[in-house]
Design a protein around this motif. Sequence first.
Motif, mmCIF file in Angstrom:
data_model
loop_
_atom_site.group_PDB
_atom_site.id
_atom_site.type_symbol
_atom_site.label_atom_id
_atom_site.label_comp_id
_atom_site.label_asym_id
_atom_site.label_seq_id
_atom_site.Cartn_x
_atom_site.Cartn_y
_atom_site.Cartn_z
ATOM 1 N N GLU A 218 0.832 -1.208 0.000
ATOM 2 C CA GLU A 218 0.000 0.000 0.000
ATOM 3 C C GLU A 218 0.865 1.256 0.000
ATOM 4 O O GLU A 218 0.619 2.199 -0.759
ATOM 5 C CB GLU A 218 -0.929 -0.020 1.215
ATOM 6 N N ARG A 219 1.883 1.269 0.836
ATOM 7 C CA ARG A 219 2.747 2.456 0.925
ATOM 8 C C ARG A 219 3.578 2.641 -0.342
ATOM 9 O O ARG A 219 3.947 3.766 -0.693
ATOM 10 C CB ARG A 219 3.665 2.332 2.133
ATOM 11 N N ALA A 220 3.893 1.551 -1.031
ATOM 12 C CA ALA A 220 4.711 1.640 -2.236
ATOM 13 C C ALA A 220 3.881 1.876 -3.492
ATOM 14 O O ALA A 220 4.433 1.995 -4.591
ATOM 15 C CB ALA A 220 5.526 0.346 -2.400
ATOM 16 N N HIS A 226 -4.321 1.708 -4.460
ATOM 17 C CA HIS A 226 -4.589 1.034 -3.181
ATOM 18 C C HIS A 226 -4.366 -0.469 -3.293
ATOM 19 O O HIS A 226 -5.207 -1.277 -2.876
ATOM 20 C CB HIS A 226 -6.004 1.334 -2.694
ATOM 21 N N THR A 227 -3.227 -0.826 -3.859
ATOM 22 C CA THR A 227 -2.917 -2.237 -4.088
ATOM 23 C C THR A 227 -2.923 -3.035 -2.788
ATOM 24 O O THR A 227 -3.567 -4.082 -2.689
ATOM 25 C CB THR A 227 -1.545 -2.367 -4.767
ATOM 26 N N GLY A 228 -2.193 -2.568 -1.784
ATOM 27 C CA GLY A 228 -2.119 -3.299 -0.524
ATOM 28 C C GLY A 228 -3.454 -3.391 0.178
ATOM 29 O O GLY A 228 -3.809 -4.430 0.742
ATOM 30 N N LEU A 229 -4.224 -2.299 0.149
ATOM 31 C CA LEU A 229 -5.544 -2.297 0.769
ATOM 32 C C LEU A 229 -6.444 -3.337 0.111
ATOM 33 O O LEU A 229 -7.186 -4.057 0.784
ATOM 34 C CB LEU A 229 -6.180 -0.910 0.659
ATOM 35 N N LYS A 230 -6.364 -3.442 -1.207
ATOM 36 C CA LYS A 230 -7.204 -4.407 -1.917
ATOM 37 C C LYS A 230 -6.761 -5.840 -1.649
ATOM 38 O O LYS A 230 -7.593 -6.758 -1.642
ATOM 39 C CB LYS A 230 -7.208 -4.102 -3.417
ATOM 40 N N PHE A 231 -5.444 -6.064 -1.448
ATOM 41 C CA PHE A 231 -4.996 -7.395 -1.063
ATOM 42 C C PHE A 231 -5.735 -7.854 0.192
ATOM 43 O O PHE A 231 -6.289 -8.953 0.249
ATOM 44 C CB PHE A 231 -3.489 -7.400 -0.783
ATOM 45 N N ALA A 232 -5.731 -6.994 1.216
ATOM 46 C CA ALA A 232 -6.380 -7.338 2.479
ATOM 47 C C ALA A 232 -7.898 -7.403 2.326
ATOM 48 O O ALA A 232 -8.556 -8.288 2.883
ATOM 49 C CB ALA A 232 -6.002 -6.312 3.554
ATOM 50 N N PHE A 233 -8.458 -6.478 1.553
ATOM 51 C CA PHE A 233 -9.911 -6.435 1.369
ATOM 52 C C PHE A 233 -10.413 -7.690 0.673
ATOM 53 O O PHE A 233 -11.415 -8.302 1.083
ATOM 54 C CB PHE A 233 -10.276 -5.192 0.546
ATOM 55 N N TYR A 234 -9.722 -8.117 -0.386
ATOM 56 C CA TYR A 234 -10.136 -9.328 -1.091
ATOM 57 C C TYR A 234 -9.964 -10.573 -0.228
ATOM 58 O O TYR A 234 -10.686 -11.565 -0.396
ATOM 59 C CB TYR A 234 -9.365 -9.480 -2.402
ATOM 60 N N PHE A 235 -9.009 -10.541 0.696
ATOM 61 C CA PHE A 235 -8.881 -11.671 1.605
ATOM 62 C C PHE A 235 -10.116 -11.770 2.506
ATOM 63 O O PHE A 235 -10.599 -12.876 2.787
ATOM 64 C CB PHE A 235 -7.619 -11.537 2.463
ATOM 65 N N LEU A 236 -10.639 -10.639 2.943
ATOM 66 C CA LEU A 236 -11.855 -10.656 3.740
ATOM 67 C C LEU A 236 -13.024 -11.226 2.935
ATOM 68 O O LEU A 236 -13.842 -11.988 3.465
ATOM 69 C CB LEU A 236 -12.188 -9.242 4.230
ATOM 70 N N ILE A 237 -13.110 -10.869 1.662
ATOM 71 C CA ILE A 237 -14.150 -11.422 0.797
ATOM 72 C C ILE A 237 -13.944 -12.924 0.623
ATOM 73 O O ILE A 237 -14.892 -13.718 0.637
ATOM 74 C CB ILE A 237 -14.149 -10.694 -0.558
ATOM 75 N N PRO A 275 -15.890 3.250 0.296
ATOM 76 C CA PRO A 275 -15.805 3.595 -1.127
ATOM 77 C C PRO A 275 -16.820 2.816 -1.950
ATOM 78 O O PRO A 275 -17.222 1.703 -1.581
ATOM 79 C CB PRO A 275 -14.369 3.200 -1.502
ATOM 80 N N GLY A 276 -17.205 3.402 -3.057
ATOM 81 C CA GLY A 276 -18.187 2.754 -3.919
ATOM 82 C C GLY A 276 -17.749 1.388 -4.402
ATOM 83 O O GLY A 276 -18.547 0.443 -4.441
ATOM 84 N N TRP A 277 -16.458 1.272 -4.790
ATOM 85 C CA TRP A 277 -15.982 -0.022 -5.290
ATOM 86 C C TRP A 277 -16.048 -1.088 -4.204
ATOM 87 O O TRP A 277 -16.392 -2.250 -4.475
ATOM 88 C CB TRP A 277 -14.552 0.088 -5.822
ATOM 89 N N ALA A 278 -15.725 -0.697 -2.951
ATOM 90 C CA ALA A 278 -15.753 -1.661 -1.852
ATOM 91 C C ALA A 278 -17.184 -2.103 -1.551
ATOM 92 O O ALA A 278 -17.437 -3.292 -1.307
ATOM 93 C CB ALA A 278 -15.114 -1.057 -0.610
ATOM 94 N N ALA A 279 -18.126 -1.163 -1.569
ATOM 95 C CA ALA A 279 -19.528 -1.504 -1.322
ATOM 96 C C ALA A 279 -20.039 -2.463 -2.390
ATOM 97 O O ALA A 279 -20.751 -3.438 -2.085
ATOM 98 C CB ALA A 279 -20.374 -0.237 -1.292
#
Length: 397
Positions: A218-220, A226-237, A275-279
């Motif tokens: 995410e920081r890089a 938001h690459t890192g955020l999506k890694f974690a978000f998709y893991f939750l899904i 965010p809309g994409w997350a919803a």
Amino acid sequence: MFRFRSKVGMASNLPDWLDLARGLAAVEVLIFHSYQLLFEEQLPGATNDGPIVLVYSVIWALSGHGVAAVIVFFVLSGYLVGGPALVRAKNGELNAIDYFSARASRLYVVLLPALAVSLLFYLLATQSDKWQPFVASHQYLLAASGLFSSSVSPAAALCNGLFLQTIACSTYAGNLALWSLSNEFWYYVLIFALVSVGKRPAWILAIVAILALFVVAERADVRGYHTGLKFAFYFLIWCVGALVYAVVLPLRMWLLGLLISLAGIYILQAKSLLPGWAAYHLTVSMLTAAAILGIEFTRLSLPSSLYFARDIAKWSFSLYAIHYPILVFLNVSIAAEKREFTIGSLALDVLFILCGLLAAFIFYLLFERHTDAVRARLRTVIGKRPSKPRMEKSLAP
């Protein structure tokens, strides 16, 4: 009322439905990318005839769910892999060698050849005199080349290598489709570490390391994806599917939980806290989980007329991995700047889809169908005699 499954298994009618969903999700991604590359996700304008506008509007509507198909794939993978892992861990039957040999052979027997073939088609495409006009008309491909020109920190390079987040994914190797497949191995490791940490606290180190990679990614992420955020978000899904498999609740409790979840998603988005994409992704994942539960509770069998689509699941993994470079190459060599809305262009789009299906089937015959043999060799190399696979259908994403 709340309890975990006591043993690994699923309703007898579910495997056929899950295979159908896996196959159709992969085909949807193929159709989405085909339309995206040929028509730039555009619709006909006022100068086009009414029938053409109608036909392409229907195709656009059908092909516009590629991201949703990937989310369905994540939920199904969590159900088929993470769920059985939770149950086996609870029963003390989760074996690291069995688990990781199945996962590694399933992923990288397909992904590594896919990257090699993708590189070949990429090099062939760049040698064409139509490459520059094609790239100039596809801005997301042009932006992806910035990975070569912009400065990359060591941390970003590490994440790119570990998550296959390179030009290979961004430009020619399947973007979201292959990206999701490469992520999955880390999800397999993470869920195994989470369910094993009670007996072996050393797995905490793996959990911390993987979560740290999410943070570093995410920081890089200098482009703001938001690459890192999506890694974690998709893991939750992914975990949504795992929980639907592992947890046993009455149907009314599942329905109540679903309604509360959907209402919470809507409220958070309305208050701009989500965010809309997350919803959207969460909504698709909840509805996919609800569909699985509905089929399980109703015991509804798959109609025989849909068996042909169910069989696509056998090589859907290869379809995710290999279709995009084929589509890029065909667009460069045949279409290039031709994006007019005509019957001929429609036929060209259908040809691209058929070529993608055929290439994926050949890829399956060459690589994916040998994963069981590779798994057996992996287990032999690490000093354990191969045993008969248990519930292999429940383990195959």
